[in-house]
Motif scaffolding. Sequence first.
Motif, PDB file in Angstrom:
ATOM      1  N   ALA A  75      46.341  84.996  42.885  1.00 18.12           N
ATOM      2  CA  ALA A  75      47.262  84.522  43.924  1.00 18.12           C
ATOM      3  C   ALA A  75      47.645  85.647  44.884  1.00 18.12           C
ATOM      4  CB  ALA A  75      48.503  83.927  43.274  1.00 18.12           C
ATOM      5  N   VAL A  76      47.979  86.813  44.348  1.00 20.99           N
ATOM      6  CA  VAL A  76      48.412  87.922  45.204  1.00 20.99           C
ATOM      7  C   VAL A  76      47.248  88.380  46.085  1.00 20.99           C
ATOM      8  CG1 VAL A  76      49.201  90.333  45.247  1.00 20.99           C
ATOM      9  CG2 VAL A  76      50.274  88.700  43.692  1.00 20.99           C
ATOM     10  N   ARG A  77      46.058  88.449  45.494  1.00 20.83           N
ATOM     11  CA  ARG A  77      44.896  88.855  46.291  1.00 20.83           C
ATOM     12  C   ARG A  77      44.646  87.870  47.426  1.00 20.83           C
ATOM     13  NH1 ARG A  77      41.144  89.499  41.833  1.00 20.83           N
ATOM     14  NH2 ARG A  77      42.230  91.121  40.685  1.00 20.83           N
ATOM     15  N   GLU A  78      44.794  86.587  47.118  1.00 18.43           N
ATOM     16  CA  GLU A  78      44.578  85.583  48.161  1.00 18.43           C
ATOM     17  C   GLU A  78      45.626  85.715  49.271  1.00 18.43           C
ATOM     18  OE1 GLU A  78      43.995  81.472  46.889  1.00 18.43           O
ATOM     19  OE2 GLU A  78      44.776  80.853  48.829  1.00 18.43           O
ATOM     20  N   MET A  79      46.898  85.919  48.884  1.00 10.82           N
ATOM     21  CA  MET A  79      47.957  86.078  49.886  1.00 10.82           C
ATOM     22  C   MET A  79      47.684  87.293  50.762  1.00 10.82           C
ATOM     23  SD  MET A  79      51.510  85.141  47.957  1.00 10.82           S
ATOM     24  CE  MET A  79      51.230  85.003  46.211  1.00 10.82           C
ATOM     25  N   CYS A  80      47.207  88.359  50.132  1.00 11.72           N
ATOM     26  CA  CYS A  80      46.925  89.579  50.889  1.00 11.72           C
ATOM     27  C   CYS A  80      45.791  89.351  51.876  1.00 11.72           C
ATOM     28  CB  CYS A  80      46.561  90.725  49.948  1.00 11.72           C
ATOM     29  SG  CYS A  80      47.998  91.364  49.084  1.00 11.72           S
ATOM     30  N   GLU A  81      44.700  88.784  51.373  1.00  8.60           N
ATOM     31  CA  GLU A  81      43.510  88.699  52.216  1.00  8.60           C
ATOM     32  C   GLU A  81      43.580  87.589  53.249  1.00  8.60           C
ATOM     33  OE1 GLU A  81      40.001  89.171  49.750  1.00  8.60           O
ATOM     34  OE2 GLU A  81      40.994  90.883  48.784  1.00  8.60           O
ATOM     35  N   LYS A  82      44.434  86.583  53.002  1.00  7.89           N
ATOM     36  CA  LYS A  82      44.570  85.505  53.987  1.00  7.89           C
ATOM     37  C   LYS A  82      45.701  85.767  54.975  1.00  7.89           C
ATOM     38  CE  LYS A  82      41.738  82.032  52.494  1.00  7.89           C
ATOM     39  NZ  LYS A  82      41.711  81.180  51.328  1.00  7.89           N
ATOM     40  N   LEU A  83      46.626  86.677  54.613  1.00  5.52           N
ATOM     41  CA  LEU A  83      47.791  86.844  55.490  1.00  5.52           C
ATOM     42  C   LEU A  83      48.191  88.292  55.743  1.00  5.52           C
ATOM     43  CD1 LEU A  83      50.036  85.482  57.119  1.00  5.52           C
ATOM     44  CD2 LEU A  83      51.414  85.451  55.045  1.00  5.52           C
ATOM     45  N   PHE A  84      48.486  89.020  54.681  1.00  4.60           N
ATOM     46  CA  PHE A  84      49.134  90.315  54.887  1.00  4.60           C
ATOM     47  C   PHE A  84      48.193  91.430  55.336  1.00  4.60           C
ATOM     48  CE2 PHE A  84      52.117  88.453  51.663  1.00  4.60           C
ATOM     49  CZ  PHE A  84      53.148  88.258  52.559  1.00  4.60           C
ATOM     50  N   VAL A  85      46.915  91.284  55.028  1.00  7.06           N
ATOM     51  CA  VAL A  85      45.989  92.392  55.252  1.00  7.06           C
ATOM     52  C   VAL A  85      44.832  91.937  56.133  1.00  7.06           C
ATOM     53  CG1 VAL A  85      44.505  94.094  54.117  1.00  7.06           C
ATOM     54  CG2 VAL A  85      46.548  93.220  52.936  1.00  7.06           C
ATOM     55  N   ASN A  86      44.483  92.718  57.130  1.00  8.25           N
ATOM     56  CA  ASN A  86      43.254  92.483  57.883  1.00  8.25           C
ATOM     57  C   ASN A  86      42.226  93.470  57.349  1.00  8.25           C
ATOM     58  OD1 ASN A  86      41.103  92.498  59.686  1.00  8.25           O
ATOM     59  ND2 ASN A  86      42.419  91.975  61.423  1.00  8.25           N
ATOM     60  N   THR A  87      41.321  92.969  56.515  1.00 10.98           N
ATOM     61  CA  THR A  87      40.419  93.874  55.795  1.00 10.98           C
ATOM     62  C   THR A  87      39.393  94.545  56.711  1.00 10.98           C
ATOM     63  OG1 THR A  87      39.096  91.956  55.172  1.00 10.98           O
ATOM     64  CG2 THR A  87      40.687  92.755  53.548  1.00 10.98           C
ATOM     65  N   ASN A  88      39.354  94.138  57.982  1.00 13.38           N
ATOM     66  CA  ASN A  88      38.540  94.883  58.947  1.00 13.38           C
ATOM     67  C   ASN A  88      39.067  96.294  59.148  1.00 13.38           C
ATOM     68  OD1 ASN A  88      36.459  93.141  59.935  1.00 13.38           O
ATOM     69  ND2 ASN A  88      38.063  91.932  60.937  1.00 13.38           N
ATOM     70  N   VAL A  89      40.372  96.435  59.071  1.00 17.17           N
ATOM     71  CA  VAL A  89      40.980  97.727  59.390  1.00 17.17           C
ATOM     72  C   VAL A  89      41.940  98.233  58.316  1.00 17.17           C
ATOM     73  CG1 VAL A  89      40.808  97.758  61.912  1.00 17.17           C
ATOM     74  CG2 VAL A  89      42.645  96.456  60.849  1.00 17.17           C
ATOM     75  N   ASP A 131      54.686  88.429  66.736  1.00 14.43           N
ATOM     76  CA  ASP A 131      53.751  89.438  66.219  1.00 14.43           C
ATOM     77  C   ASP A 131      54.065  89.829  64.768  1.00 14.43           C
ATOM     78  OD1 ASP A 131      52.184  89.524  68.489  1.00 14.43           O
ATOM     79  OD2 ASP A 131      53.136  91.322  69.324  1.00 14.43           O
ATOM     80  N   ALA A 132      54.763  88.958  64.042  1.00 15.59           N
ATOM     81  CA  ALA A 132      55.084  89.252  62.637  1.00 15.59           C
ATOM     82  C   ALA A 132      53.802  89.445  61.834  1.00 15.59           C
ATOM     83  CB  ALA A 132      55.912  88.117  62.036  1.00 15.59           C
ATOM     84  N   VAL A 133      53.837  90.328  60.867  1.00 16.08           N
ATOM     85  CA  VAL A 133      52.724  90.739  60.000  1.00 16.08           C
ATOM     86  C   VAL A 133      51.702  91.551  60.807  1.00 16.08           C
ATOM     87  CG1 VAL A 133      50.947  90.103  58.355  1.00 16.08           C
ATOM     88  CG2 VAL A 133      53.065  88.796  58.430  1.00 16.08           C
ATOM     89  N   ARG A 134      51.005  90.931  61.735  1.00 16.66           N
ATOM     90  CA  ARG A 134      50.117  91.588  62.699  1.00 16.66           C
ATOM     91  C   ARG A 134      49.996  90.633  63.870  1.00 16.66           C
ATOM     92  NH1 ARG A 134      47.261  91.389  58.307  1.00 16.66           N
ATOM     93  NH2 ARG A 134      46.125  89.621  59.163  1.00 16.66           N
ATOM     94  N   ALA A 135      49.680  91.169  65.054  1.00 16.19           N
ATOM     95  CA  ALA A 135      49.509  90.292  66.207  1.00 16.19           C
ATOM     96  C   ALA A 135      48.426  89.255  65.894  1.00 16.19           C
ATOM     97  CB  ALA A 135      49.133  91.111  67.434  1.00 16.19           C
ATOM     98  N   GLY A 136      48.774  87.989  65.964  1.00 17.27           N
ATOM     99  CA  GLY A 136      47.791  86.925  65.765  1.00 17.27           C
ATOM    100  C   GLY A 136      47.619  86.473  64.327  1.00 17.27           C
ATOM    101  N   ALA A 137      48.195  87.202  63.371  1.00 22.67           N
ATOM    102  CA  ALA A 137      47.945  86.905  61.955  1.00 22.67           C
ATOM    103  C   ALA A 137      48.545  85.568  61.530  1.00 22.67           C
ATOM    104  CB  ALA A 137      48.488  88.020  61.068  1.00 22.67           C
ATOM    105  N   VAL A 181      45.697  74.126  77.027  1.00 25.63           N
ATOM    106  CA  VAL A 181      46.401  75.406  76.913  1.00 25.63           C
ATOM    107  C   VAL A 181      47.217  75.346  75.621  1.00 25.63           C
ATOM    108  CG1 VAL A 181      48.063  76.979  77.959  1.00 25.63           C
ATOM    109  CG2 VAL A 181      46.539  75.637  79.427  1.00 25.63           C
ATOM    110  N   ILE A 182      46.804  76.117  74.623  1.00 24.66           N
ATOM    111  CA  ILE A 182      47.464  76.054  73.322  1.00 24.66           C
ATOM    112  C   ILE A 182      48.804  76.804  73.390  1.00 24.66           C
ATOM    113  CG2 ILE A 182      47.198  76.484  70.837  1.00 24.66           C
ATOM    114  CD1 ILE A 182      44.993  74.695  72.033  1.00 24.66           C
ATOM    115  N   GLN A 183      49.815  76.210  72.773  1.00 22.32           N
ATOM    116  CA  GLN A 183      51.135  76.860  72.748  1.00 22.32           C
ATOM    117  C   GLN A 183      51.555  77.154  71.314  1.00 22.32           C
ATOM    118  OE1 GLN A 183      53.364  73.867  75.008  1.00 22.32           O
ATOM    119  NE2 GLN A 183      53.700  75.418  76.576  1.00 22.32           N
ATOM    120  N   PHE A 184      51.774  78.420  71.036  1.00 21.33           N
ATOM    121  CA  PHE A 184      52.346  78.845  69.755  1.00 21.33           C
ATOM    122  C   PHE A 184      53.801  79.246  70.017  1.00 21.33           C
ATOM    123  CE2 PHE A 184      47.819  79.925  69.620  1.00 21.33           C
ATOM    124  CZ  PHE A 184      47.433  79.320  68.437  1.00 21.33           C
ATOM    125  N   PRO A 185      54.646  79.230  68.987  1.00 21.82           N
ATOM    126  CA  PRO A 185      55.985  79.787  69.189  1.00 21.82           C
ATOM    127  C   PRO A 185      55.829  81.257  69.601  1.00 21.82           C
ATOM    128  CG  PRO A 185      55.803  78.686  67.053  1.00 21.82           C
ATOM    129  CD  PRO A 185      54.416  78.766  67.612  1.00 21.82           C
TER     130      PRO A 185
END
Lengths: 228, 84
Positions: free
Chosen positions: B57-71, A55-61, A5-9
């Motif tokens: 760098a900014v593109r990588e930060m966006c696509e790996k973290l800030f943005v879900n390119t599916n939606v 849920d910071a940034v997006r849920a699960g991100a 059972v994985i635990q995240f903060p």
Amino acid sequence: MKFAVIQFPGSSCDLDLYHAVTDVLGEKAEYVPHHETDLSAYDAILLPGGASYGDAVRAGALARTASIMDAVIAAVKEGKPVLGVGNGFQILTEAGLLPGAFLKNRDQKFICRNVKVQVVNNRTLFTSEYTEGEELNIPIAHGEGNFYCDEETYGRLKENNQIVFVYSDGNPNGSVGDIAGLVNEKGNVLGMMPHPERAAESILGSEDGLNVFKSIVNEWRESHANQA
Amino acid sequence: MKKANVYVTLRESVIDPQGTAAINVLHAKGHDNVKDVRIGKYIELTIEDTGQDLDTAVREMCEKLFVNTNVEDYRYEVLEVEEA
């Protein structure tokens, strides 16, 4: 059979999952924190609901960047069963282990209530204990459960029978195709927004979720017996 | 120092539940000429200028973290900022 059972903060359904597989089903389970890197000791992986990283940034991100996720990906490649419930489902899509993404619920509200869910595919290792078309009474609890995928992806999900659960008495959140749960192409990763661990004992008002865990255990036993 | 301002919105093909709720309110308040509302996120990144390629760098930060390119779609601008 031994579950991780994985635990995240911010995970909050980890104890419920643990309780369902140990106290209710009598199997073994251990909590594995997000910073671990190895899941080779476990037969199945459970990603709990809750709000990992708030849920910071997006849920699960943020959860998908945790080091344990490399081990989850390795487990998926090995063919181990991986179940994500609620936030666990969101993490699986963010990690690219399941297709699609989640949007805020159609009506903007966090929804926490029992819903009717139909089993549309019982030929998976997570649903073999159900009958096809069976209707379940299972709670949902989410603000971002509105599953989205483009038409092409939806067509592929249908064609491959990857849609496992659908909402059958109204669509609570706006999900494409009333999707409540789906598997990957290989069939060893299930994501579902309804919480089977909260419907695993009659004292909780419903036992309709228990067969998800029973299916995993029975399928594992059978494959293990065949190997022996 | 440099600053990257990142704007994230839902893709055109995706119904924006927040935007839909907001436009209904705007219409109820008499703003009938509003034809679409898209609600997104605005992210400010303050980045030490080490001469590296910030676009990558900014593109990588966006696509790996800030943005879900599916939606989601995103755009960004990189600005020079005065040292504090």
